[in-house]
Write an enzyme that holds these catalytic residues in place. Structure first.
Site, mmCIF file in Angstrom:
data_model
loop_
_atom_site.group_PDB
_atom_site.id
_atom_site.type_symbol
_atom_site.label_atom_id
_atom_site.label_comp_id
_atom_site.label_asym_id
_atom_site.label_seq_id
_atom_site.Cartn_x
_atom_site.Cartn_y
_atom_site.Cartn_z
ATOM 1 C CG ASP A 1 78.384 24.503 53.732
ATOM 2 O OD1 ASP A 1 78.652 24.384 54.882
ATOM 3 O OD2 ASP A 1 77.502 24.642 53.328
ATOM 4 C CB SER B 1 75.864 30.178 53.468
ATOM 5 O OG SER B 1 76.700 28.815 53.512
ATOM 6 C CG ASP C 1 76.580 27.947 50.386
ATOM 7 O OD1 ASP C 1 76.624 27.321 51.182
ATOM 8 O OD2 ASP C 1 75.782 29.205 50.486
HETATM 9 MG MG MG Z 1 77.595 27.454 54.044
#
Ligand code: MG
Length: 243
Positions: free
Chosen positions: A8, A169, A204
């Site tokens: 990512d 995110s 994440d």
């Molecule tokens: Mg991310």
């Protein structure tokens, strides 16, 4: 054995201020260790072309949450695929125009703000990006980004129309029926025609979970939890596991 590591970008290889310095240290180390470092992000082709330069990558890359896989011509000897933007290309998502048509019909009811109904100045404000990066982010091919909404009911309406919404995110992406895991699987299938492979994934956000579902080993930065991923607090920690 070819080791593939899928990354990512947002809040993984770059920090909340879009700073790539720590990511660059990790990428350089992994390249020295023989990994193929592969970007797999909600970002557009234009943005990823920029980050491929920053990180010195010449590998294939997966754009807009698994909507498309771009492969530099000649990367896989003898491979033929349709061309797009000077690369070989596998499309998994739906055209941007189709997504925007659907959003225009519901934007009033749910109070939606997204790229196609925002000015460049608004985009810069939502993203905290400079002019240069914001322009690259606006060059969308297969997904929209919801910056703001009044009522989350739009998620259900769009899904009844064959579109999916995925939490990244920072924002929610609207796209076709694909995800980062599907993009990754398609690229891994190609690698497997040429090599034995072992796969790793790092991210994440919730939109990274489909990568964790299919990778041999996964690393999740932050406090979320996924049954197949090791939690880490800082990107640098992956080196402890991989060296
Ligand atoms: Mg991310």
């Amino acid at each position: 054995m070819k080791k593939l590591i899928f990354f990512d970008i947002d809040k993984t290889l770059i920090d909340e201020n879009y700073n790539p310095d720590r990511g660059l240290v990790v990428v350089n180390r992994l390249k020295k260790m023989g990994f193929d470092v592969i970007l797999n992000s909600s970002k557009t082709r234009k943005e990823q072309e920029y980050y491929r330069e920053v990180f010195g990558l010449s590998t294939p890359f997966i754009v807009e949450n698994g909507s498309g896989v771009y492969i530099p011509d000649g990367f896989f000897p003898g491979l033929t695929l349709p061309e797009r933007g000077g690369y070989l290309f596998i499309q998994l998502g739906v055209p941007y125009e189709h997504i925007v048509e659907n959003l225009r019909e519901v934007e009033g009811k749910y109070g939606l703000k997204y790229y196609a109904n925002s000015t460049l100045e608004e985009v810069k404000m939502y993203l905290g990006m400079d002019d240069f990066l914001a322009r690259l982010a606006r060059e969308r091919e297969f997904s929209e980004t919801i910056f703001e909404f009044r009522d989350s009911g739009f998620v259900e309406v769009l899904s009844s129309r064959g579109l999916t919404c995925q939490q990244g995110s920072r924002f929610i992406s609207v796209l076709g029926k694909t995800d980062k895991g599907r993009g990754m699987e398609r690229l891994v299938e190609l690698y497997k025609k040429y090599y034995k492979v072992k796969t790793f994934a790092v991210g994440d956000g919730k939109n990274d979970f489909p990568m964790f579902d299919v990778a041999d080993e996964s690393f999740l930065i932050g406090e979320r939890s996924h049954p197949r991923a090791k939690n880490i607090h800082d990107l640098m920690e992956i080196l402890n596991y991989l060296e």
